[in-house]
Design a protein around this motif. Structure first.
Motif, mmCIF file in Angstrom:
data_model
loop_
_atom_site.group_PDB
_atom_site.id
_atom_site.type_symbol
_atom_site.label_atom_id
_atom_site.label_comp_id
_atom_site.label_asym_id
_atom_site.label_seq_id
_atom_site.Cartn_x
_atom_site.Cartn_y
_atom_site.Cartn_z
ATOM 1 N N UNK A 82 0.830 -1.202 0.000
ATOM 2 C CA UNK A 82 0.000 0.000 0.000
ATOM 3 C C UNK A 82 0.863 1.250 0.000
ATOM 4 N N UNK A 83 1.941 1.262 0.772
ATOM 5 C CA UNK A 83 2.839 2.420 0.792
ATOM 6 C C UNK A 83 3.445 2.661 -0.583
ATOM 7 N N UNK A 84 3.831 1.575 -1.270
ATOM 8 C CA UNK A 84 4.381 1.724 -2.614
ATOM 9 C C UNK A 84 3.348 2.316 -3.561
ATOM 10 N N UNK A 85 2.104 1.892 -3.413
ATOM 11 C CA UNK A 85 1.028 2.437 -4.248
ATOM 12 C C UNK A 85 0.829 3.918 -3.969
ATOM 13 N N UNK A 86 0.835 4.305 -2.690
ATOM 14 C CA UNK A 86 0.680 5.722 -2.329
ATOM 15 C C UNK A 86 1.853 6.528 -2.882
ATOM 16 N N UNK A 87 3.057 6.005 -2.752
ATOM 17 C CA UNK A 87 4.230 6.711 -3.285
ATOM 18 C C UNK A 87 4.139 6.861 -4.799
ATOM 19 N N UNK A 88 3.765 5.806 -5.482
ATOM 20 C CA UNK A 88 3.699 5.801 -6.937
ATOM 21 C C UNK A 88 2.629 6.772 -7.450
ATOM 22 N N UNK A 89 1.543 6.930 -6.715
ATOM 23 C CA UNK A 89 0.422 7.770 -7.157
ATOM 24 C C UNK A 89 0.236 8.998 -6.278
ATOM 25 N N UNK A 90 1.296 9.467 -5.658
ATOM 26 C CA UNK A 90 1.171 10.589 -4.722
ATOM 27 C C UNK A 90 0.662 11.856 -5.394
ATOM 28 N N UNK A 91 0.993 12.080 -6.659
ATOM 29 C CA UNK A 91 0.500 13.266 -7.354
ATOM 30 C C UNK A 91 -1.022 13.206 -7.521
ATOM 31 N N UNK A 92 -1.554 12.024 -7.837
ATOM 32 C CA UNK A 92 -3.012 11.882 -7.960
ATOM 33 C C UNK A 92 -3.694 12.119 -6.611
ATOM 34 N N UNK A 93 -3.113 11.585 -5.530
ATOM 35 C CA UNK A 93 -3.676 11.821 -4.200
ATOM 36 C C UNK A 93 -3.616 13.307 -3.844
ATOM 37 N N UNK A 94 -2.515 13.965 -4.220
ATOM 38 C CA UNK A 94 -2.360 15.386 -3.945
ATOM 39 C C UNK A 94 -3.416 16.199 -4.695
ATOM 40 N N UNK A 95 -3.612 15.915 -5.978
ATOM 41 C CA UNK A 95 -4.626 16.623 -6.768
ATOM 42 C C UNK A 95 -6.031 16.368 -6.226
ATOM 43 N N UNK A 96 -6.315 15.129 -5.868
ATOM 44 C CA UNK A 96 -7.627 14.805 -5.312
ATOM 45 C C UNK A 96 -7.845 15.558 -4.005
ATOM 46 N N UNK B 34 -7.677 5.491 -11.412
ATOM 47 C CA UNK B 34 -6.333 5.474 -11.993
ATOM 48 C C UNK B 34 -5.298 5.084 -10.955
ATOM 49 N N UNK B 35 -5.512 5.517 -9.713
ATOM 50 C CA UNK B 35 -4.594 5.153 -8.635
ATOM 51 C C UNK B 35 -4.588 3.664 -8.346
ATOM 52 N N UNK B 36 -5.655 2.979 -8.738
ATOM 53 C CA UNK B 36 -5.760 1.543 -8.494
ATOM 54 C C UNK B 36 -5.220 0.697 -9.646
ATOM 55 N N UNK B 37 -4.877 1.346 -10.764
ATOM 56 C CA UNK B 37 -4.340 0.603 -11.901
ATOM 57 C C UNK B 37 -3.039 -0.082 -11.481
ATOM 58 N N UNK B 38 -2.969 -1.353 -11.713
ATOM 59 C CA UNK B 38 -1.782 -2.123 -11.350
ATOM 60 C C UNK B 38 -1.656 -2.384 -9.865
ATOM 61 N N UNK B 39 -2.736 -2.206 -9.129
ATOM 62 C CA UNK B 39 -2.662 -2.374 -7.673
ATOM 63 C C UNK B 39 -3.651 -3.427 -7.187
ATOM 64 N N UNK B 40 -3.885 -4.458 -7.985
ATOM 65 C CA UNK B 40 -4.853 -5.491 -7.588
ATOM 66 C C UNK B 40 -4.416 -6.233 -6.340
ATOM 67 N N UNK B 41 -3.104 -6.250 -6.065
ATOM 68 C CA UNK B 41 -2.614 -6.963 -4.889
ATOM 69 C C UNK B 41 -2.784 -6.145 -3.609
#
Length: 192
Positions: free
Chosen positions: A17-31, A70-77
């Motif tokens: 989950x941390x890797x997902x947040x790091x990878x998509x931090x810009x999307x979380x920031x915009x949201x 989009x933040x969930x793309x590639x994050x099925x695990x």
């Protein structure tokens, strides 16, 4: 197949989950920024918020759901992937309904907000526990719990809900959730 301990499984889920947040931090920031802006507008104009902001809210929910998707793309695990996906789809569906049925009654919108507050609150609370001890995870938990409290409050007061009440509840929730997501994403971006 070797069994792993519960602690090891929990640590692996948190790392993912941390890797997902790091990878998509810009999307979380915009949201988060979009949520803060919408929350402030709802608090400034609470009596207009549940009527005039319906279009803005509809577009915001669609955009938020798309960003989350989009933040969930590639994050099925990622743990609770399906709950996150349900939250994203629900945001998009409610956004489309708000845009298509702006003349619907206050009760309809109250029920939609009640469902949105409850599901969004549950998703944020679970998300907070997964990313713990990430910096600022407590803010994400607080925003999730606030959403659940608002859903229960709306349920208890469904027969007496007013325009301004929906505007204020929505404004506070969006402001708190947006601030939590923005601070989390900002902190993560600084660590990168």
């Amino acid at each position: 197949m070797a069994a792993i301990s519960l602690d090891a499984a929990a640590a692996a889920m948190r790392d993912t989950m941390r890797d997902t947040v790091r990878r998509n931090s810009l999307l979380y920031l915009l949201q988060g920024i979009l949520m803060v802006i919408t929350g402030v507008l709802a608090l400034i104009y609470p009596s207009l918020a549940s009527v005039a902001i319906v279009h803005l809210l509809g577009w915001f929910l669609i955009a938020s759901g798309v960003f989350q998707g989009f933040g969930l793309i590639g994050a099925r695990e990622v743990p609770y992937f399906w709950m996150e996906l349900l939250s994203a789809v629900l945001a998009i569906v409610i956004g489309v309904l708000l845009l298509r049925h702006t003349d619907a009654g206050l009760l309809f919108f109250s029920v939609l907000f009640l469902i949105y507050f409850m599901i969004e609150g549950m998703v944020k609370a679970i998300f907070a526990f997964i990313i713990r001890p990430f910096p600022n995870w407590g803010w994400v938990l607080a925003s999730g719990l606030l959403g659940i409290v608002f859903a229960v409050y709306l349920w208890a007061n469904l027969s007496t809900v007013s325009d301004w009440m929906l505007g204020v509840l929505l404004g506070v929730l969006l402001l708190v959730e947006g601030t939590a997501l923005t601070s989390l994403a900002w902190r993560v971006r600084q660590e990168i």
